[in-house]
Design an enzyme around this catalytic site. Structure first.
Site, PDB file in Angstrom:
ATOM      1  N   ALA A   1       0.818  -1.214   0.000  1.00 12.68           N
ATOM      2  CA  ALA A   1       0.000   0.000   0.000  1.00 12.68           C
ATOM      3  C   ALA A   1       0.853   1.266   0.000  1.00 12.68           C
ATOM      4  O   ALA A   1       0.461   2.286   0.564  1.00 12.68           O
ATOM      5  CB  ALA A   1      -0.944  -0.003   1.193  1.00 12.68           C
ATOM      6  N   HIS A   2       2.025   1.204  -0.628  1.00 17.07           N
ATOM      7  CA  HIS A   2       2.867   2.377  -0.796  1.00 17.07           C
ATOM      8  C   HIS A   2       2.809   2.812  -2.258  1.00 17.07           C
ATOM      9  O   HIS A   2       2.838   1.969  -3.160  1.00 17.07           O
ATOM     10  CB  HIS A   2       4.316   2.074  -0.399  1.00 17.07           C
ATOM     11  CG  HIS A   2       4.503   1.828   1.059  1.00 17.07           C
ATOM     12  ND1 HIS A   2       5.018   2.767   1.918  1.00 17.07           N
ATOM     13  CD2 HIS A   2       4.219   0.738   1.822  1.00 17.07           C
ATOM     14  CE1 HIS A   2       5.049   2.277   3.141  1.00 17.07           C
ATOM     15  NE2 HIS A   2       4.567   1.044   3.109  1.00 17.07           N
TER      16      HIS A   2
ATOM     17  N   ARG B   1      14.095 -23.754  -1.808  1.00 15.64           N
ATOM     18  CA  ARG B   1      15.399 -23.652  -2.478  1.00 15.64           C
ATOM     19  C   ARG B   1      15.958 -22.227  -2.467  1.00 15.64           C
ATOM     20  O   ARG B   1      17.108 -22.031  -2.831  1.00 15.64           O
ATOM     21  CB  ARG B   1      15.292 -24.153  -3.928  1.00 15.64           C
ATOM     22  CG  ARG B   1      15.198 -25.676  -4.028  1.00 15.64           C
ATOM     23  CD  ARG B   1      15.366 -26.169  -5.450  1.00 15.64           C
ATOM     24  NE  ARG B   1      14.259 -25.758  -6.304  1.00 15.64           N
ATOM     25  CZ  ARG B   1      13.127 -26.448  -6.466  1.00 15.64           C
ATOM     26  NH1 ARG B   1      12.960 -27.595  -5.825  1.00 15.64           N
ATOM     27  NH2 ARG B   1      12.186 -26.012  -7.261  1.00 15.64           N
TER      28      ARG B   1
ATOM     29  N   ASP C   1      -3.507 -10.327  13.113  1.00 10.32           N
ATOM     30  CA  ASP C   1      -4.939 -10.061  12.952  1.00 10.32           C
ATOM     31  C   ASP C   1      -5.677 -11.240  12.336  1.00 10.32           C
ATOM     32  O   ASP C   1      -6.888 -11.178  12.139  1.00 10.32           O
ATOM     33  CB  ASP C   1      -5.167  -8.805  12.119  1.00 10.32           C
ATOM     34  CG  ASP C   1      -4.580  -8.908  10.706  1.00 10.32           C
ATOM     35  OD1 ASP C   1      -3.890  -9.906  10.416  1.00 10.32           O
ATOM     36  OD2 ASP C   1      -4.809  -7.980   9.904  1.00 10.32           O
TER      37      ASP C   1
ATOM     38  N   ASP D   1       0.251  -2.406  12.621  1.00 15.80           N
ATOM     39  CA  ASP D   1       0.301  -1.843  11.268  1.00 15.80           C
ATOM     40  C   ASP D   1      -1.039  -1.169  10.947  1.00 15.80           C
ATOM     41  O   ASP D   1      -1.509  -1.189   9.808  1.00 15.80           O
ATOM     42  CB  ASP D   1       0.626  -2.922  10.232  1.00 15.80           C
ATOM     43  CG  ASP D   1       1.023  -2.334   8.875  1.00 15.80           C
ATOM     44  OD1 ASP D   1       1.413  -1.149   8.831  1.00 15.80           O
ATOM     45  OD2 ASP D   1       0.926  -3.050   7.859  1.00 15.80           O
TER      46      ASP D   1
ATOM     47  N   ALA E   1      -3.991  -3.140   2.800  1.00 15.63           N
ATOM     48  CA  ALA E   1      -3.459  -1.793   3.007  1.00 15.63           C
ATOM     49  C   ALA E   1      -3.425  -1.499   4.497  1.00 15.63           C
ATOM     50  O   ALA E   1      -4.271  -0.792   5.038  1.00 15.63           O
ATOM     51  CB  ALA E   1      -4.317  -0.773   2.271  1.00 15.63           C
TER      52      ALA E   1
END
Length: 386
Positions: free
Chosen positions: A143-144, A230, A251, A277, A311
């Protein structure tokens, strides 16, 4: 974190008090001048200066939560009008120490945001500023806004440091970006915690950044190249490195309970930190919100961008604590370590907050049998949760 205003004297007694040495059942805590001056087991003592005794009624008393990664709440981002509403929203849910996290923006705008928040840090309303960007991978930007992402050149890093003085406590960097190792060294030399996140790095690109001083995994698993048998990538490299503290968004949307349990068991209480967050919608209802210039829709408590990417969250720390114990199978002691003890040590505040122990701030959360918040105390004063 200066001490301000009046002081509080009281005794909280008759509960299950979770201390660094174990549970006192029944236990009591004496507070003088907003600090813990005694902790004990058994019958309640007399309150100091006849200030009164709080009967905990057999409920849990745990230290106030410490959230090192939070963008907002109560309808406000920390970068918006009246960030105090965000602080208050999370305080109602037990977070007595909060870091203000900023999303990626142009350097000039970030510098302005940092300058505006610096006073809240100096006043003790927030514990510091976390820059989650703009030094992130466009491939894992979440969400940047990908248009403002950039490599961490030293000039821009110095500009941001100058804007915040000593108030910037953490910066998240994708280690594969050009200049990441040099920027990490500069930040660490200036007393800033460097976190690794929003990265598409291979394991071999992560290790040099950790060697340079990076010591946190920004919301492990999320915004990262997935773990592969791997190519362990950032998840494997960070989770398995004893020098790294791992953030988990508990959450049950960002992470499955099994993923939380596996990570917490491997990292252990000394390296596991729960974060929210949270964005502005935390403590609010569904609707449309702004996050760093991007439109976020919250439906059923889950915030997403138009394309469906998560987001941030609407999580509060009490819910994270409850999920960690009830859904992920961790103990009360492990939950306290992840929501208070370890994040306090990470921020260098363990001599102030993070435990029910003599000499520390009287920051407490009272939880019922279902681990729901009944009361919150900060510096000995009961918070208004209405």
């Amino acid at each position: 974190m200066p001490w301000r205003g009046d002081v509080a004297d009281l005794v909280l007694a008759g509960g299950r008090v979770l201390t660094p040495d174990g549970v006192l059942d029944p236990g009591w805590v004496s507070v003088t001048g907003g600090r813990i001056d005694a902790v004990g087991a058994g019958p309640r003592p007399t309150a100091p200066n006849s200030s009164g005794t709080v009967d905990l009624g057999g409920h849990w008393l745990v230290p106030g939560f410490v959230d090192v990664h939070c963008h907002g709440g109560g309808g406000r981002a920390f970068t918006g009008h009246d960030p105090g509403l965000a602080i208050a929203a999370h305080r109602r849910h037990g977070t007595t120490t909060t870091m203000a996290s900023l999303v990626s923006r142009p350097i000039k705008e970030l510098a302005r945001q940092i300058s505006e928040l610096a006073e809240l840090v100096r006043d003790g309303d927030i514990a510091g500023i976390h820059l989650e960007g703009p030094y992130l991978s466009a491939a894992r930007c979440g969400a940047h806004d990908p248009r403002v992402l950039r490599p961490p050149d030293l000039d821009s890093v110095r500009t941001l440091l100058a804007a915040g003085g000593d108030t910037i406590r953490m910066v998240t960097i994708a280690p594969e970006l050009e200049g990441a190792v040099e920027a990490t060294k500069l930040l660490v030399d200036n007393g800033v915690i460097v976190a690794i996140g929003h990265t598409d790095a291979a394991e071999a690109q992560v290790v040099p950044a950790v060697d340079a001083g990076a010591s946190v995994a920004t919301h492990l698993f999320n915004g990262m190249r997935p773990l592969h048998h791997r190519e362990p990538g950032p998840v494997g490299a960070l989770l398995d490195d004893e020098r790294v503290t791992v953030e988990l968004i508990c959450d049950l949307v960002h992470l499955h309970p099994t993923a939380v349990r596996l990570a917490a068991h491997h990292a252990g209480p000394s390296r596991t930190v729960l974060i929210t967050d949270a964005m502005a919608a935390a403590g609010m209802g569904d609707g449309v919100y702004d996050l760093g210039g991007l439109e976020v829709t919250v439906q059923d408590g889950v915030p997403t961008l138009a394309g469906g990417s998560l987001a941030g969250s609407t999580l509060t720390m009490d819910q994270a604590f409850r999920n960690f114990v009830q859904q992920c199978g961790l103990s009360m002691a492990e939950a306290v370590a992840a929501t208070a003890g370890r994040p306090a040590r990470l921020l260098g505040l363990a001599d102030r907050v993070g435990a029910v122990a003599v000499g520390l701030s009287a920051d407490f959360v009272v939880l019922d049998e279902d681990l729901r918040v009944l009361d919150v105390y900060r510096r000995g004063f009961r918070e208004d949760r209405s």
